[in-house]
Design an enzyme around this catalytic site. Structure first.
Site, PDB file in Angstrom:
ATOM      1  N   HIS A   1       0.808  -1.222   0.000  1.00  0.00           N
ATOM      2  CA  HIS A   1       0.000   0.000   0.000  1.00  0.00           C
ATOM      3  C   HIS A   1       0.842   1.273   0.000  1.00  0.00           C
ATOM      4  O   HIS A   1       0.402   2.304  -0.492  1.00  0.00           O
ATOM      5  CB  HIS A   1      -1.058  -0.038   1.099  1.00  0.00           C
ATOM      6  CG  HIS A   1      -2.169  -0.954   0.700  1.00  0.00           C
ATOM      7  ND1 HIS A   1      -2.197  -2.267   1.088  1.00  0.00           N
ATOM      8  CD2 HIS A   1      -3.214  -0.771  -0.135  1.00  0.00           C
ATOM      9  CE1 HIS A   1      -3.236  -2.838   0.511  1.00  0.00           C
ATOM     10  NE2 HIS A   1      -3.880  -1.958  -0.220  1.00  0.00           N
TER      11      HIS A   1
ATOM     12  N   GLU B   1     -11.216 -10.907  -5.534  1.00  0.00           N
ATOM     13  CA  GLU B   1      -9.778 -10.950  -5.207  1.00  0.00           C
ATOM     14  C   GLU B   1      -9.406 -12.236  -4.482  1.00  0.00           C
ATOM     15  O   GLU B   1      -8.281 -12.421  -4.053  1.00  0.00           O
ATOM     16  CB  GLU B   1      -9.367  -9.708  -4.404  1.00  0.00           C
ATOM     17  CG  GLU B   1     -10.246  -9.381  -3.228  1.00  0.00           C
ATOM     18  CD  GLU B   1      -9.922  -8.021  -2.592  1.00  0.00           C
ATOM     19  OE1 GLU B   1      -8.842  -7.475  -2.829  1.00  0.00           O
ATOM     20  OE2 GLU B   1     -10.771  -7.531  -1.823  1.00  0.00           O
TER      21      GLU B   1
ATOM     22  N   ASP C   1      -4.543  -8.663  -4.739  1.00  0.00           N
ATOM     23  CA  ASP C   1      -4.727  -9.823  -3.870  1.00  0.00           C
ATOM     24  C   ASP C   1      -4.952 -11.101  -4.664  1.00  0.00           C
ATOM     25  O   ASP C   1      -4.463 -12.164  -4.279  1.00  0.00           O
ATOM     26  CB  ASP C   1      -5.905  -9.579  -2.911  1.00  0.00           C
ATOM     27  CG  ASP C   1      -5.481  -8.684  -1.758  1.00  0.00           C
ATOM     28  OD1 ASP C   1      -4.381  -8.911  -1.212  1.00  0.00           O
ATOM     29  OD2 ASP C   1      -6.220  -7.753  -1.414  1.00  0.00           O
TER      30      ASP C   1
ATOM     31  N   CYS D   1      -9.522  -3.097 -10.417  1.00  0.00           N
ATOM     32  CA  CYS D   1      -8.936  -1.976  -9.674  1.00  0.00           C
ATOM     33  C   CYS D   1      -7.600  -2.371  -9.056  1.00  0.00           C
ATOM     34  O   CYS D   1      -7.024  -1.616  -8.287  1.00  0.00           O
ATOM     35  CB  CYS D   1      -9.908  -1.458  -8.617  1.00  0.00           C
ATOM     36  SG  CYS D   1     -10.410  -2.717  -7.454  1.00  0.00           S
TER      37      CYS D   1
END
Ligand code: PEP
Ligand code: MG
Length: 571
Positions: free
Chosen positions: A191, A433, A457, A504
């Site tokens: 992240h 995911e 993921d 995404c």
């Protein structure tokens, strides 16, 4: 070409040149030593307190300006601890009467207070233990001369060099002074890397040993295009990189011409390009980069960098701001996706051995229903200010989706019964995911309004390779045929039911993946805002029909290397 080039993972594009700022995660080892001059030791202790006070004043001021009064209150509380005679006095007594070093005295006394506060019933008092712990660390780091400097105290142009950078650290980076960063750990989809892209900060992660080769104050170059860090470059290397920086900026200026252009392939197939955002402030960059919507609003950042859950009102304001600024363009808000590398310190959940397989995201929301309902109410109330879609993260089973949807509809009914207006039509979708959900996409497609494929993921779960662990980064393979087959299955299943599919995960903005995703029929590509114009310029030159002819061949390949080599050959 250079004295020392350190290879890493290109996490955020661009070139940065500045002094290295080593951010240590300090080992604060405290030993007991006998001292002979207590007065001098007390003076040393007082100096460390004074420096800590000055750090905290700077941080408090900065946070106050950036995030407001409430967030700054944490640091005001820390300042109070430092001026509390009940804590400071016994430390000085210990130094004087027991003739021990300041570090030891501080550690002993504050540990007693921490234990005392932690054993209290009252949650507010228990939180005071955290304040004392933080403050103790700060003073200790000054006493031990360990550079655990707060990011907020930086006042000159630097590049951060760290073993690791938590998303909460990244959120605090002052863009005026911090020009880029490099970390030993992490991958392209950690992240911090994702945030670097939205902040347009060049970054190289996963260098494994960058911190052992870069000294505080070295001049370094971050090459976020090719994933390299150059330490103390020669004049010749410096010249090359200054040119590379200019060339990159020129390319960006060229892409900027495409801001208002629809994204249509050469054979007339239209796709939507959207931005991933973490805070309402990111909307500006999304629009400046030509986003046609927000494909993922990661709401967890609203919950970070503070010491309590955000209230319904605070959340309402944030969602409303995003929706209003997007002026009717679609905004997909994802409900809280906490877990993995995104922690909430104030929750004090037990440490997990496998956080990416643990109590996170929708699992957490379904069990902490008050918190979940607060978020949903805030979202529903904001829904009349724009075009809202709601998305649930980490759905592994149909039952999770059904429960989450039921709670959402219950809150909608309650609000309407209270006379509060809610938008007529709000699409409800899920992140795909987890492989179980991808495989069952045909059944999910009958119940959801849309899918958004979360490849960050999905890759890690499909290949069982932790997205943060650079030792297994070689297995983190976006072009693996197994993953491509899963993606095809999800898109086909959705289209069969007349539903649309977005992506995404970071793969949506990946140059090599884009032709395949276009050919597979992906409807919406959502990515870091700064990748949008480059992706648009690429798609404008691709033919969906031509690439579709290669799909069967690509999906029959046996390795990711074969796939990427094939795509490169077509370019
Ligand atoms: C993903 O997993 O692809 C995703 C977009 O979510 P996050 O990166 O926040 O886990
Ligand atoms: Mg995810």
């Amino acid at each position: 070409m250079s004295r020392k080039a350190i290879a890493g993972i290109a996490a955020s594009s661009g070139i940065a040149i500045a002094k290295a700022f080593r951010l240590e995660s300090p080992e604060l080892n405290v030993n007991k030593t006998v001292i002979t001059d207590p007065a001098a030791e007390i003076a040393r202790f007082e100096q460390a307190i004074a420096t800590s006070i000055s750090d905290l004043e700077i941080i408090k001021e900065h946070i106050h300006k950036q995030l407001g009064e409430e967030q700054a209150a944490i640091f005001a509380a820390h300042l109070l601890v430092l001026s509390d005679p009940e804590l400071i006095h016994p430390i000085k007594e210990k130094i004087t009467f027991e003739q021990v070093n300041a570090e030891f005295a501080l550690n002993e006394v504050s540990s007693k207070f921490i234990d005392l506060f932690e054993s209290m019933e009252d949650a507010y008092m228990r939180e005071r233990a955290d304040d004392i712990r933080d403050v103790t660390k700060r003073v200790l780091s000054h006493l031990l001369h360990v550079n655990s400097t707060d990011l907020k105290t930086i006042t000159e142009e630097v590049i951060i060099v760290a073993k690791d950078l938590a998303p909460s650290d990244t959120a605090q980076l002052n863009r005026q002074f911090v020009k880029g960063f490099t970390t030993d750990n992490g991958g392209r989809t950690s992240h911090s890397a994702i945030m670097a892209r939205s902040m347009e900060l060049p970054a190289v992660v996963g260098t494994k040993r960058g911190t052992t080769r870069i000294q505080h104050g070295d001049i370094i170059i971050i090459d976020g295009i090719d994933g390299k860090v150059i330490v103390n470059p020669t004049a010749q290397t410096m010249k090359v990189y200054k040119e590379k920086k200019l060339a990159y900026e020129a390319k960006k200026a060229e892409w900027a011409q495409l801001i208002h252009q629809p994204t249509t392939s050469t054979d007339g197939h239209f796709v939507e390009l959207a931005a991933n955002i973490g805070t309402p402030e990111d909307v500006k960059s999304a629009l400046e980069n030509g986003a046609e919507g927000i494909g993922l609003y990661r709401t967890e950042f609203l919950y970070m960098g503070r010491d309590t859950f955000p209230t319904e009102e605070e959340q309402f304001e944030a969602y409303k701001t995003v929706l209003e600024h997007m002026k009717g363009k679609p905004v997909i808000v994802r409900t809280l996706d906490i877990g993995g590398d995104k922690e909430l310190p104030y929750l004090s959940l037990p440490q997990e051995k496998n956080p990416f397989l643990g109590f996170c995201a929708i699992r957490f929301s379904l069990s902490m229903q008050d918190m979940f309902r607060t978020q949903l109410r805030a979202l529903l109330r904001a829904s009349t200010y724009g075009h809202l879609k709601i998305m649930f993260p980490m759905i592994a089973t149909l039952s999770e989706f059904r429960q989450a949807k039921t709670i959402l509809l219950e809150e909608k009914d309650k609000l309407q019964a209270e006379g509060i207006e809610v938008a007529e039509q709000i699409d409800i979708g899920i992140m795909v995911e987890i492989p179980s959900t991808a495989i069952m996409a045909d059944l999910f497609a009958k119940e959801v309004d849309f899918f958004s494929i979360g490849t960050n993921d999905l890759i890690q779960y499909t290949l069982a390779a932790d997205r943060l662990n650079e030792s297994v980064a070689y297995l983190y393979q976006p072009y693996h045929p197994a993953l491509l087959r899963l993606i095809k299955h999800v898109i086909d299943a959705a289209h069969k039911e007349g539903k649309w599919v977005g992506m995404c995960g970071e793969m949506a903005g990946d140059e090599l993946a884009i032709p395949i995703l276009l050919a597979l029929g992906l409807d919406e590509f959502s990515m870091s805002a700064t990748s949008i114009l480059k992706a648009r310029s690429q798609i404008l030159h691709l033919s969906k029909a031509d690439w579709s002819k290669h799909i069967e061949h690509i999906l029959s390949m046996s390795t990711a290397e074969e796939v990427s080599a094939f795509i490169k050959r077509q370019h």
